[in-house]
Design a protein around this motif. Sequence first.
Motif, mmCIF file in Angstrom:
data_model
loop_
_atom_site.group_PDB
_atom_site.id
_atom_site.type_symbol
_atom_site.label_atom_id
_atom_site.label_comp_id
_atom_site.label_asym_id
_atom_site.label_seq_id
_atom_site.Cartn_x
_atom_site.Cartn_y
_atom_site.Cartn_z
ATOM 1 N N ILE A 169 -4.331 5.995 -41.566
ATOM 2 C CA ILE A 169 -3.930 5.293 -39.495
ATOM 3 C C ILE A 169 -2.499 6.194 -39.748
ATOM 4 O O ILE A 169 -2.681 6.103 -38.503
ATOM 5 C CB ILE A 169 -3.457 4.176 -40.029
ATOM 6 C CG1 ILE A 169 -5.081 2.476 -40.049
ATOM 7 C CG2 ILE A 169 -2.445 3.483 -39.061
ATOM 8 C CD1 ILE A 169 -4.893 1.328 -40.630
ATOM 9 N N ILE A 170 -1.547 6.668 -40.639
ATOM 10 C CA ILE A 170 -0.599 6.944 -40.364
ATOM 11 C C ILE A 170 -0.627 8.416 -39.940
ATOM 12 O O ILE A 170 0.044 8.402 -39.465
ATOM 13 C CB ILE A 170 0.304 7.338 -42.060
ATOM 14 C CG1 ILE A 170 0.763 5.809 -42.569
ATOM 15 C CG2 ILE A 170 1.434 8.028 -41.952
ATOM 16 C CD1 ILE A 170 1.536 5.848 -44.099
ATOM 17 N N VAL A 213 1.162 9.674 -36.831
ATOM 18 C CA VAL A 213 2.441 11.588 -36.117
ATOM 19 C C VAL A 213 1.457 12.239 -35.954
ATOM 20 O O VAL A 213 1.942 12.681 -34.774
ATOM 21 C CB VAL A 213 1.785 11.947 -37.677
ATOM 22 C CG1 VAL A 213 2.321 13.597 -37.915
ATOM 23 C CG2 VAL A 213 3.024 10.726 -38.470
ATOM 24 N N ASP A 214 0.128 12.049 -36.233
ATOM 25 C CA ASP A 214 -0.677 13.253 -34.505
ATOM 26 C C ASP A 214 -0.487 12.841 -33.672
ATOM 27 O O ASP A 214 0.127 13.743 -32.288
ATOM 28 C CB ASP A 214 -1.717 13.423 -35.064
ATOM 29 C CG ASP A 214 -3.348 14.060 -35.481
ATOM 30 O OD1 ASP A 214 -2.096 14.954 -36.595
ATOM 31 O OD2 ASP A 214 -3.743 13.879 -36.626
ATOM 32 N N LEU A 227 4.541 13.320 -28.261
ATOM 33 C CA LEU A 227 5.157 13.468 -27.145
ATOM 34 C C LEU A 227 6.831 14.600 -27.563
ATOM 35 O O LEU A 227 7.403 14.752 -28.597
ATOM 36 C CB LEU A 227 6.528 11.743 -28.307
ATOM 37 C CG LEU A 227 5.270 10.635 -27.900
ATOM 38 C CD1 LEU A 227 5.707 9.871 -28.057
ATOM 39 C CD2 LEU A 227 4.632 10.557 -26.039
ATOM 40 N N ALA A 228 7.659 14.988 -26.882
ATOM 41 C CA ALA A 228 8.571 15.614 -26.160
ATOM 42 C C ALA A 228 9.465 14.973 -27.376
ATOM 43 O O ALA A 228 9.677 14.516 -27.897
ATOM 44 C CB ALA A 228 8.732 15.645 -24.976
ATOM 45 N N GLY A 229 9.350 16.122 -27.684
ATOM 46 C CA GLY A 229 11.041 15.985 -29.370
ATOM 47 C C GLY A 229 10.459 15.642 -30.651
ATOM 48 O O GLY A 229 11.020 15.359 -31.271
ATOM 49 N N ASN A 230 9.656 15.656 -30.291
ATOM 50 C CA ASN A 230 8.776 14.973 -31.891
ATOM 51 C C ASN A 230 8.039 16.150 -32.737
ATOM 52 O O ASN A 230 7.123 15.798 -33.641
ATOM 53 C CB ASN A 230 7.699 13.178 -31.812
ATOM 54 C CG ASN A 230 8.389 12.600 -31.525
ATOM 55 O OD1 ASN A 230 9.499 12.521 -31.894
ATOM 56 N ND2 ASN A 230 8.423 10.966 -31.128
ATOM 57 N N GLN A 238 2.560 17.407 -42.374
ATOM 58 C CA GLN A 238 1.381 18.285 -42.650
ATOM 59 C C GLN A 238 0.785 17.817 -43.687
ATOM 60 O O GLN A 238 -1.092 18.236 -43.596
ATOM 61 C CB GLN A 238 1.628 19.266 -42.158
ATOM 62 C CG GLN A 238 2.310 19.955 -43.494
ATOM 63 C CD GLN A 238 3.847 21.818 -43.680
ATOM 64 O OE1 GLN A 238 2.644 22.902 -42.488
ATOM 65 N NE2 GLN A 238 4.070 22.135 -44.689
ATOM 66 N N VAL A 239 0.911 17.582 -45.145
ATOM 67 C CA VAL A 239 0.325 17.694 -46.212
ATOM 68 C C VAL A 239 -0.613 16.187 -46.551
ATOM 69 O O VAL A 239 -1.832 15.680 -46.449
ATOM 70 C CB VAL A 239 1.047 17.395 -47.503
ATOM 71 C CG1 VAL A 239 0.848 16.694 -48.569
ATOM 72 C CG2 VAL A 239 1.955 18.430 -47.653
#
Length: 181
Positions: A111-112, A116-117, A122-125, A133-134
């Motif tokens: 879920i987390i 994140v994906d 979104l712009a700026g994220n 990445q891990v």
Amino acid sequence: MDEEPRRMSLGDLAVDATSIITFAVLLAKGALRGLMREQKGIAEVLREIVANQATFGARAGIMVEDVRALQLATERLTTVRQYIGTVRKLLRILESTEASLDNERHQMISIIAASVDKRGKLAGNEDLLFYYQVTRAYRSAIANKAAQTRDRNAKAKAKTKTEANVKSMPEEEHEGQTQTA
């Protein structure tokens, strides 16, 4: 296995085996190999020894102390065996709890990582993908392993189904099938 998990009571989780403290042992790894274990007919053997002790024990060279030691070992063995079922149940509870918690943890990681994906688009994220990445790779590794397992199971099922179909063919068709293959 679609049943709801059963909630445990204190009795399911408590094992007080302090009554065996005076004779409990922990043998070295591998030391169980070669130990003699109970065989069929032990109850009859024990009854015979006790029943014959008073009349024939001395003549047979069996001391009263030996029979008492045998009876004590039997009583202790009975006591230990009373705990084994309870401890096995406790082990099942612990293993089930471990698997359930591990699954819950992996679901949360998925879920987390999915969050994140999505938010990383979104712009700026965009940097979120780097910082997590891990986590994202870990989640993907689990998904990839699950996909591989599903593929392997599907192939095995298809192979079994094909073999069953070939076995159920009449002999003439089966021979023709083999020749064309």
